[in-house]
Scaffold this motif. Sequence first.
Motif, short mmCIF file in Angstrom:
data_model
loop_
_atom_site.label_atom_id
_atom_site.label_comp_id
_atom_site.label_asym_id
_atom_site.label_seq_id
_atom_site.Cartn_x
_atom_site.Cartn_y
_atom_site.Cartn_z
N ALA A 36 70.17 9.94 3.12
CA ALA A 36 71.20 10.34 2.10
C ALA A 36 72.23 10.78 1.54
CB ALA A 36 70.61 8.62 0.88
N ASN A 59 75.64 11.98 2.12
CA ASN A 59 76.40 11.64 1.75
C ASN A 59 77.09 13.41 1.18
OD1 ASN A 59 77.37 9.06 1.50
ND2 ASN A 59 74.91 9.10 1.13
N VAL A 104 72.32 10.78 -3.91
CA VAL A 104 72.52 9.23 -3.65
C VAL A 104 70.96 8.67 -3.79
CG1 VAL A 104 74.78 9.38 -3.42
CG2 VAL A 104 72.77 9.25 -1.31
N TRP A 106 67.77 7.58 -5.38
CA TRP A 106 68.02 6.16 -6.32
C TRP A 106 69.53 5.18 -6.75
CZ3 TRP A 106 63.15 5.72 -6.68
CH2 TRP A 106 62.34 7.43 -6.61
N GLY A 107 70.16 5.78 -5.72
CA GLY A 107 71.36 4.91 -6.03
C GLY A 107 71.38 3.58 -4.76
N ARG A 108 72.65 2.79 -4.31
CA ARG A 108 72.71 2.19 -3.45
C ARG A 108 72.87 2.97 -2.70
NH1 ARG A 108 77.24 -0.39 -3.62
NH2 ARG A 108 78.30 0.62 -2.01
N GLU A 109 73.75 4.35 -2.65
CA GLU A 109 73.50 4.56 -0.73
C GLU A 109 71.90 5.03 -0.20
OE1 GLU A 109 75.33 5.48 -3.55
OE2 GLU A 109 77.02 5.10 -3.56
N ARG A 114 69.76 4.02 0.19
CA ARG A 114 68.86 2.72 1.81
C ARG A 114 69.15 3.09 2.64
NH1 ARG A 114 65.57 -1.33 3.11
NH2 ARG A 114 66.41 -1.44 4.78
N ASP A 173 66.57 3.31 5.87
CA ASP A 173 67.04 2.88 7.46
C ASP A 173 66.58 4.30 8.27
OD1 ASP A 173 67.87 0.42 6.35
OD2 ASP A 173 69.89 1.50 6.44
#
Length: 173
Positions: free
Chosen positions: A111, A115, A119, A121-124, A126, A130
């Motif tokens: 991530a 990005n 990120v 620990w952020g939603r991104e 994830r 994956d």
Amino acid sequence: MRFTRLAALYRRHFREHRRERMFLASMSFFLTFAVTRVLVHWHRARESPFRVLIGDTHVHHLVWGILLLLLVGYTWLIQADTGPNGHRARIGRLTATLYGAGAALTLDEFALWLNLADVYWGREGRASIDAVLLFGALISAGLWGQPFLRAVTRHAARLVGRVTPRPTQLRSG
């Protein structure tokens, strides 16, 4: 389970070097990913988290993963099809293990490089999970090591069966 029995099972199920390398890479991948996640969570919970800094730059663990992948690729290039068979097999095992570790360290921060921002620990973040799941499925220990793991499970079950007291049958009469 005695170590000699485990070693014999290993040799029996990994006669093919390609299958052994895939198994070692996948085991190293999953183990490195799990240990990395645990350590990152543990260090984050501390007042002064552990960080590798070069100057004022925080060096993320994906950098170490990329370096491992580069090292493995270079080693493979210079050693492919050279040396006696035993030497090639040992180098193959080592590079497979390092490859799995490097891939795990790199994909754990997928991530971040997707990005271009931290990120984790952020939603991104994830996206890293994956990526690990998809790549892990590709080099899955269950797929490549299945015959060996099944044999170890059967052997362990037999050992437990010997140790577990069996109820005696009651005879009527």
